[in-house]
Design a protein around this motif. Structure first.
Motif, mmCIF file in Angstrom:
data_model
loop_
_atom_site.group_PDB
_atom_site.id
_atom_site.type_symbol
_atom_site.label_atom_id
_atom_site.label_comp_id
_atom_site.label_asym_id
_atom_site.label_seq_id
_atom_site.Cartn_x
_atom_site.Cartn_y
_atom_site.Cartn_z
ATOM 1 N N LEU A 90 0.845 -1.195 0.000
ATOM 2 C CA LEU A 90 0.000 0.000 0.000
ATOM 3 C C LEU A 90 0.882 1.247 0.000
ATOM 4 O O LEU A 90 1.894 1.307 0.680
ATOM 5 C CB LEU A 90 -0.909 0.021 1.227
ATOM 6 C CG LEU A 90 -1.977 -1.068 1.320
ATOM 7 C CD1 LEU A 90 -2.828 -0.863 2.558
ATOM 8 C CD2 LEU A 90 -2.836 -1.104 0.084
ATOM 9 N N TYR A 148 -9.215 -3.777 1.086
ATOM 10 C CA TYR A 148 -9.029 -3.040 -0.160
ATOM 11 C C TYR A 148 -9.223 -3.998 -1.332
ATOM 12 O O TYR A 148 -8.909 -5.185 -1.239
ATOM 13 C CB TYR A 148 -7.628 -2.421 -0.221
ATOM 14 C CG TYR A 148 -7.453 -1.226 0.686
ATOM 15 C CD1 TYR A 148 -7.722 0.061 0.231
ATOM 16 C CD2 TYR A 148 -7.029 -1.380 1.998
ATOM 17 C CE1 TYR A 148 -7.566 1.170 1.060
ATOM 18 C CE2 TYR A 148 -6.870 -0.284 2.834
ATOM 19 C CZ TYR A 148 -7.136 0.985 2.367
ATOM 20 O OH TYR A 148 -6.994 2.070 3.185
ATOM 21 N N SER A 172 -8.864 -4.383 -5.862
ATOM 22 C CA SER A 172 -8.183 -3.848 -7.038
ATOM 23 C C SER A 172 -8.733 -4.482 -8.304
ATOM 24 O O SER A 172 -8.847 -5.707 -8.399
ATOM 25 C CB SER A 172 -6.673 -4.120 -6.955
ATOM 26 O OG SER A 172 -6.039 -3.818 -8.183
ATOM 27 N N TYR A 208 -8.912 6.255 1.479
ATOM 28 C CA TYR A 208 -9.791 5.615 0.505
ATOM 29 C C TYR A 208 -8.969 4.942 -0.593
ATOM 30 O O TYR A 208 -9.317 3.861 -1.055
ATOM 31 C CB TYR A 208 -10.716 6.649 -0.139
ATOM 32 C CG TYR A 208 -12.012 6.860 0.609
ATOM 33 C CD1 TYR A 208 -13.137 6.090 0.345
ATOM 34 C CD2 TYR A 208 -12.121 7.848 1.589
ATOM 35 C CE1 TYR A 208 -14.326 6.289 1.013
ATOM 36 C CE2 TYR A 208 -13.303 8.060 2.270
ATOM 37 C CZ TYR A 208 -14.405 7.272 1.980
ATOM 38 O OH TYR A 208 -15.575 7.467 2.657
ATOM 39 N N ARG A 209 -7.906 5.575 -0.985
ATOM 40 C CA ARG A 209 -7.060 5.029 -2.036
ATOM 41 C C ARG A 209 -5.799 4.454 -1.408
ATOM 42 O O ARG A 209 -4.993 5.180 -0.824
ATOM 43 C CB ARG A 209 -6.712 6.104 -3.055
ATOM 44 C CG ARG A 209 -5.922 5.564 -4.250
ATOM 45 C CD ARG A 209 -5.637 6.679 -5.265
ATOM 46 N NE ARG A 209 -4.834 6.175 -6.369
ATOM 47 C CZ ARG A 209 -4.342 6.942 -7.330
ATOM 48 N NH1 ARG A 209 -4.576 8.244 -7.304
ATOM 49 N NH2 ARG A 209 -3.609 6.409 -8.292
ATOM 50 N N GLY A 210 -5.653 3.144 -1.516
ATOM 51 C CA GLY A 210 -4.487 2.494 -0.945
ATOM 52 C C GLY A 210 -3.260 2.605 -1.818
ATOM 53 O O GLY A 210 -2.133 2.395 -1.361
ATOM 54 N N TRP A 237 -4.903 0.004 -5.088
ATOM 55 C CA TRP A 237 -5.895 -0.522 -4.151
ATOM 56 C C TRP A 237 -6.902 0.546 -3.754
ATOM 57 O O TRP A 237 -6.530 1.699 -3.512
ATOM 58 C CB TRP A 237 -5.193 -1.061 -2.910
ATOM 59 C CG TRP A 237 -4.288 -2.223 -3.182
ATOM 60 C CD1 TRP A 237 -2.929 -2.227 -3.214
ATOM 61 C CD2 TRP A 237 -4.705 -3.557 -3.480
ATOM 62 N NE1 TRP A 237 -2.459 -3.484 -3.513
ATOM 63 C CE2 TRP A 237 -3.525 -4.321 -3.689
ATOM 64 C CE3 TRP A 237 -5.942 -4.188 -3.604
ATOM 65 C CZ2 TRP A 237 -3.547 -5.677 -3.989
ATOM 66 C CZ3 TRP A 237 -5.967 -5.536 -3.911
ATOM 67 C CH2 TRP A 237 -4.792 -6.263 -4.099
ATOM 68 N N GLN A 238 -8.172 0.166 -3.686
ATOM 69 C CA GLN A 238 -9.265 1.073 -3.317
ATOM 70 C C GLN A 238 -10.013 0.506 -2.115
ATOM 71 O O GLN A 238 -10.266 -0.697 -2.051
ATOM 72 C CB GLN A 238 -10.232 1.252 -4.493
ATOM 73 C CG GLN A 238 -9.586 1.737 -5.778
ATOM 74 C CD GLN A 238 -9.091 3.170 -5.691
ATOM 75 O OE1 GLN A 238 -9.703 4.002 -5.024
ATOM 76 N NE2 GLN A 238 -7.974 3.460 -6.356
ATOM 77 N N LEU A 239 -10.401 1.373 -1.186
ATOM 78 C CA LEU A 239 -11.111 0.938 0.009
ATOM 79 C C LEU A 239 -12.425 0.266 -0.356
ATOM 80 O O LEU A 239 -13.232 0.822 -1.102
ATOM 81 C CB LEU A 239 -11.372 2.141 0.921
ATOM 82 C CG LEU A 239 -12.067 1.856 2.246
ATOM 83 C CD1 LEU A 239 -11.241 0.914 3.120
ATOM 84 C CD2 LEU A 239 -12.332 3.163 3.001
ATOM 85 N N SER A 240 -12.656 -0.931 0.168
ATOM 86 C CA SER A 240 -13.861 -1.692 -0.150
ATOM 87 C C SER A 240 -14.808 -1.777 1.043
ATOM 88 O O SER A 240 -15.994 -1.482 0.926
ATOM 89 C CB SER A 240 -13.489 -3.104 -0.614
ATOM 90 O OG SER A 240 -14.646 -3.840 -0.952
#
Length: 261
Positions: free
Chosen positions: A34, A62, A64, A106-108, A114-117
C-alpha cells in the motif's frame, strides 16, 4: 509495530486468503504493498467503547481491478474477481475519553491501485464477576461498512445506505447461554438486533459507532435437556421474571428493548 508512509499509518497485514478447493490462483503473485497518496481522501472511523466492553482490531479490506485473481476448476469456466488485500488496524484511544479512532485512506495506491472496499468493527463484553465466573467463551457483535460495489466477506441482511458523515447508535444486551443442560460451555454474548449491522457509504469522511450497552438487562438461556430432543425448545429468562421458549435460536430483542428504563 506501526509504520508511516506518506503520513498515513500502514499496519501489519493479516492478508485474507480466500482459497477454493481445486482452484489455481493467478500468477505472478499480487503486489499487496500500500502506498496512499499524500493529502488523499480519508475516512475517520471512531468507536465509543464502554468500560464493560473490548474493541477488536478493525479489519480493512481493499480491492483492485488492476490486480485480479483468476480461478479455474473442473466444474465452472475460468473466471476472475477483483484482487483483495486486507489489514488489521488498531484504533487508538483519544486522550482520556472512551473514544478510539483511526483514519483510513480511501485510495491504498501501490502498483495495484488498491481502493477501500469495506471495514469490519467488532466488540465483545469483558468476562468479569459482573456476569458469571463460569463463562468459557465470548461472542461479539459488530458493524460492517461498505464503500464500493463489492460484497463484504461476511454477507448479512439488508444494507442501510448513508450519505455524508453519520453515527451508528444501537442498543446491546448481555446474553448468557448454556447450550445444553449441565453443559460446562457457557457463552457470554453481546447481543443486538443483528449479529452485524450493515451500512453503505460513498462519501463519508467521519463515521462513528456508539454502542449503548445495558449491563443490568441480562437475558439467560438454557436448553432444558442434555442433547437435542424432539419437541424441546430453548428457554429464555428475562430480568423482569418472565420466561419464554422458542426455536429461533436467539432472545426476543424487542422484549429486551421494552425493559429499558
Amino acid at each position: 509495530m506501526k509504520y508511516l508512509i506518506n503520513k498515513y499509518p500502514i499496519f501489519i497485514f493479516g492478508i485474507a486468503a480466500l482459497f477454493l478447493t481445486g482452484c489455481n490462483i493467478l500468477k505472478p503473485k499480487i503486489d499487496r504493498t500500500l502506498s496512499p497518496p499524500e493529502n488523499g481522501r480519508t475516512v475517520k472511523i471512531t468507536v465509543d467503547v464502554p468500560n464493560i466492553a473490548e474493541l477488536s482490531p478493525m479489519k480493512v479490506m481493499y480491492r483492485s481491478n488492476l490486480c485480479r485473481k483468476t480461478y479455474n476448476n473442473n466444474e465452472v469456466p475460468t473466471y476472475t474477481v477483483s484482487g483483495f488485500n486486507s489489514e488489521m488496524v488498531l484504533l487508538e484511544k483519544e486522550g482520556h475519553s472512551s473514544l478510539y479512532s483511526a483514519e483510513i485512506p480511501y485510495r491504498g495506491g501501490g502498483k495495484c491501485d488498491w481502493q477501500l472496499s469495506n471495514i469490519t468493527l467488532r466488540m465483545t463484553l469483558k468476562i468479569n464477576d459482573h456476569f458469571s465466573k463460569d463463562i468459557t467463551g465470548v461472542v461479539g457483535t459488530g458493524v460492517i461498512i461498505i464503500f464500493d460495489n463489492n460484497q463484504p466477506q461476511r454477507v448479512g441482511k439488508k444494507t442501510i445506505n448513508k450519505k455524508d458523515d453519520f453515527y451508528i447508535i444501537a442498543d446491546y444486551f448481555p446474553w448468557i447461554d448454556i447450550p445444553f443442560k449441565n453443559d460446562k460451555n457457557i457463552s457470554l454474548w453481546l447481543y443486538g438486533e443483528e449479529l452485524y449491522l450493515y451500512y453503505k457509504s460513498r462519501d463519508a469522511q467521519q463515521i462513528t459507532w456508539k454502542p449503548i450497552i445495558h449491563p443490568n438487562i441480562v437475558v439467560y438461556s438454557e436448553y432444558p435437556a442434555e442433547r437435542k430432543t424432539e419437541g424441546v425448545s430453548t428457554i429464555y429468562s428475562y430480568p423482569d421474571g418472565t420466561k419464554s421458549s422458542n426455536r429461533d435460536g436467539k432472545p426476543d430483542y424487542k422484549k429486551l428493548l421494552s425493559l429499558i428504563k
